[in-house]
Design a protein around this motif. Structure first.
Motif, PDB file in Angstrom:
ATOM      1  N   GLY A  53       0.822  -1.213   0.000  1.00  0.00           N
ATOM      2  CA  GLY A  53       0.000   0.000   0.000  1.00  0.00           C
ATOM      3  C   GLY A  53       0.847   1.251   0.000  1.00  0.00           C
ATOM      4  O   GLY A  53       0.611   2.184  -0.771  1.00  0.00           O
ATOM      5  N   ARG A  54       1.850   1.288   0.878  1.00  0.00           N
ATOM      6  CA  ARG A  54       2.749   2.445   0.926  1.00  0.00           C
ATOM      7  C   ARG A  54       3.516   2.587  -0.382  1.00  0.00           C
ATOM      8  O   ARG A  54       3.687   3.692  -0.898  1.00  0.00           O
ATOM      9  CB  ARG A  54       3.720   2.338   2.090  1.00  0.00           C
ATOM     10  CG  ARG A  54       4.822   3.398   2.005  1.00  0.00           C
ATOM     11  CD  ARG A  54       5.426   3.775   3.313  1.00  0.00           C
ATOM     12  NE  ARG A  54       6.641   4.557   3.162  1.00  0.00           N
ATOM     13  CZ  ARG A  54       6.694   5.874   2.919  1.00  0.00           C
ATOM     14  NH1 ARG A  54       5.578   6.562   2.784  1.00  0.00           N
ATOM     15  NH2 ARG A  54       7.841   6.491   2.816  1.00  0.00           N
ATOM     16  N   GLU A  55       3.975   1.460  -0.902  1.00  0.00           N
ATOM     17  CA  GLU A  55       4.743   1.504  -2.157  1.00  0.00           C
ATOM     18  C   GLU A  55       3.915   2.133  -3.273  1.00  0.00           C
ATOM     19  O   GLU A  55       4.411   3.004  -4.003  1.00  0.00           O
ATOM     20  CB  GLU A  55       5.200   0.097  -2.536  1.00  0.00           C
ATOM     21  CG  GLU A  55       6.218  -0.460  -1.560  1.00  0.00           C
ATOM     22  CD  GLU A  55       6.299  -1.980  -1.567  1.00  0.00           C
ATOM     23  OE1 GLU A  55       5.843  -2.613  -2.548  1.00  0.00           O
ATOM     24  OE2 GLU A  55       6.814  -2.533  -0.574  1.00  0.00           O
ATOM     25  N   GLU A  56       2.661   1.721  -3.393  1.00  0.00           N
ATOM     26  CA  GLU A  56       1.808   2.272  -4.449  1.00  0.00           C
ATOM     27  C   GLU A  56       1.512   3.756  -4.219  1.00  0.00           C
ATOM     28  O   GLU A  56       1.469   4.537  -5.170  1.00  0.00           O
ATOM     29  CB  GLU A  56       0.523   1.461  -4.585  1.00  0.00           C
ATOM     30  CG  GLU A  56       0.753   0.060  -5.144  1.00  0.00           C
ATOM     31  CD  GLU A  56       1.526   0.050  -6.456  1.00  0.00           C
ATOM     32  OE1 GLU A  56       1.209   0.845  -7.364  1.00  0.00           O
ATOM     33  OE2 GLU A  56       2.472  -0.757  -6.570  1.00  0.00           O
ATOM     34  N   ARG A  57       1.318   4.146  -2.946  1.00  0.00           N
ATOM     35  CA  ARG A  57       1.103   5.579  -2.651  1.00  0.00           C
ATOM     36  C   ARG A  57       2.350   6.386  -3.015  1.00  0.00           C
ATOM     37  O   ARG A  57       2.229   7.490  -3.578  1.00  0.00           O
ATOM     38  CB  ARG A  57       0.742   5.775  -1.182  1.00  0.00           C
ATOM     39  CG  ARG A  57      -0.667   5.313  -0.823  1.00  0.00           C
ATOM     40  CD  ARG A  57      -1.075   5.705   0.587  1.00  0.00           C
ATOM     41  NE  ARG A  57      -0.186   5.211   1.631  1.00  0.00           N
ATOM     42  CZ  ARG A  57      -0.243   4.005   2.191  1.00  0.00           C
ATOM     43  NH1 ARG A  57      -1.169   3.142   1.805  1.00  0.00           N
ATOM     44  NH2 ARG A  57       0.601   3.669   3.148  1.00  0.00           N
ATOM     45  N   GLN A  58       3.508   5.854  -2.710  1.00  0.00           N
ATOM     46  CA  GLN A  58       4.760   6.557  -3.027  1.00  0.00           C
ATOM     47  C   GLN A  58       4.938   6.687  -4.538  1.00  0.00           C
ATOM     48  O   GLN A  58       5.324   7.745  -5.028  1.00  0.00           O
ATOM     49  CB  GLN A  58       5.959   5.821  -2.431  1.00  0.00           C
ATOM     50  CG  GLN A  58       6.175   6.056  -0.966  1.00  0.00           C
ATOM     51  CD  GLN A  58       6.514   7.501  -0.685  1.00  0.00           C
ATOM     52  OE1 GLN A  58       5.641   8.323  -0.420  1.00  0.00           O
ATOM     53  NE2 GLN A  58       7.781   7.827  -0.753  1.00  0.00           N
ATOM     54  N   ALA A  60       2.616   6.722  -6.838  1.00  0.00           N
ATOM     55  CA  ALA A  60       1.653   7.726  -7.332  1.00  0.00           C
ATOM     56  C   ALA A  60       2.130   9.132  -6.999  1.00  0.00           C
ATOM     57  O   ALA A  60       2.067  10.033  -7.846  1.00  0.00           O
ATOM     58  CB  ALA A  60       0.274   7.468  -6.735  1.00  0.00           C
ATOM     59  N   ARG A  61       2.608   9.337  -5.769  1.00  0.00           N
ATOM     60  CA  ARG A  61       3.082  10.659  -5.359  1.00  0.00           C
ATOM     61  C   ARG A  61       4.273  11.103  -6.210  1.00  0.00           C
ATOM     62  O   ARG A  61       4.329  12.243  -6.684  1.00  0.00           O
ATOM     63  CB  ARG A  61       3.486  10.625  -3.879  1.00  0.00           C
ATOM     64  CG  ARG A  61       3.895  11.963  -3.309  1.00  0.00           C
ATOM     65  CD  ARG A  61       4.224  11.856  -1.825  1.00  0.00           C
ATOM     66  NE  ARG A  61       5.483  11.192  -1.575  1.00  0.00           N
ATOM     67  CZ  ARG A  61       6.675  11.805  -1.582  1.00  0.00           C
ATOM     68  NH1 ARG A  61       6.752  13.092  -1.841  1.00  0.00           N
ATOM     69  NH2 ARG A  61       7.767  11.130  -1.328  1.00  0.00           N
ATOM     70  N   LYS A  64       3.423  12.015  -9.816  1.00  0.00           N
ATOM     71  CA  LYS A  64       2.877  13.377  -9.876  1.00  0.00           C
ATOM     72  C   LYS A  64       4.010  14.406  -9.798  1.00  0.00           C
ATOM     73  O   LYS A  64       4.036  15.372 -10.562  1.00  0.00           O
ATOM     74  CB  LYS A  64       1.879  13.586  -8.742  1.00  0.00           C
ATOM     75  CG  LYS A  64       1.161  14.923  -8.778  1.00  0.00           C
ATOM     76  CD  LYS A  64       0.090  14.993  -7.693  1.00  0.00           C
ATOM     77  CE  LYS A  64      -0.731  16.252  -7.767  1.00  0.00           C
ATOM     78  NZ  LYS A  64      -0.011  17.480  -7.560  1.00  0.00           N
ATOM     79  N   GLU A  77       8.789   6.069 -12.377  1.00  0.00           N
ATOM     80  CA  GLU A  77       8.207   4.883 -11.738  1.00  0.00           C
ATOM     81  C   GLU A  77       9.146   3.689 -11.840  1.00  0.00           C
ATOM     82  O   GLU A  77       9.342   2.953 -10.870  1.00  0.00           O
ATOM     83  CB  GLU A  77       6.855   4.546 -12.364  1.00  0.00           C
ATOM     84  CG  GLU A  77       6.223   3.335 -11.717  1.00  0.00           C
ATOM     85  CD  GLU A  77       4.821   3.028 -12.203  1.00  0.00           C
ATOM     86  OE1 GLU A  77       4.398   1.866 -12.009  1.00  0.00           O
ATOM     87  OE2 GLU A  77       4.142   3.923 -12.754  1.00  0.00           O
TER      88      GLU A  77
END
Length: 98
Positions: A53-58, A60-61, A64, A77
């Motif tokens: 979960g954290r990996e995917e949030r990072q 995405a962040r 951006k 990415e």
């Protein structure tokens, strides 16, 4: 320019690239020092090596941020996923007591 006289414009660009490369190495070294401490903490507390979960949030962040910086988000990415894979490998080694 002849082969005996370096192109001063090109030399200036290359010097800047060399400085940036050195800074990247130092930043990566600092990042890995911190993630090593995270790996030790996770191992001591029986936490999983990865946190999808954290990996995917990072990712995405940072995609951006890459877009805002006019850097190819696909490249950013791939670069981040490579780093994450290495961090997870280190965390797994810490959990194994290596």
């Amino acid at each position: 320019m002849s082969e005996t006289q370096p192109d001063p414009v090109l030399a200036g660009y290359r010097a800047s690239i060399d400085n940036i490369d050195a800074a990247l190495i130092h930043i990566l070294a600092e990042r890995f020092r911190i993630t090593k401490a995270v790996g030790a903490y996770k191992a001591e507390n029986a936490l999983p090596a990865s946190d999808p979960g954290r990996e995917e949030r990072q990712i995405a962040r940072l995609r951006k941020l890459a877009e805002e910086a006019q850097l190819d988000p696909e490249f950013s990415e791939k670069f981040l996923r490579f780093i994450i894979q290495e961090v997870i490998r280190h965390h797994e080694q810490a959990a194994e007591g290596k």
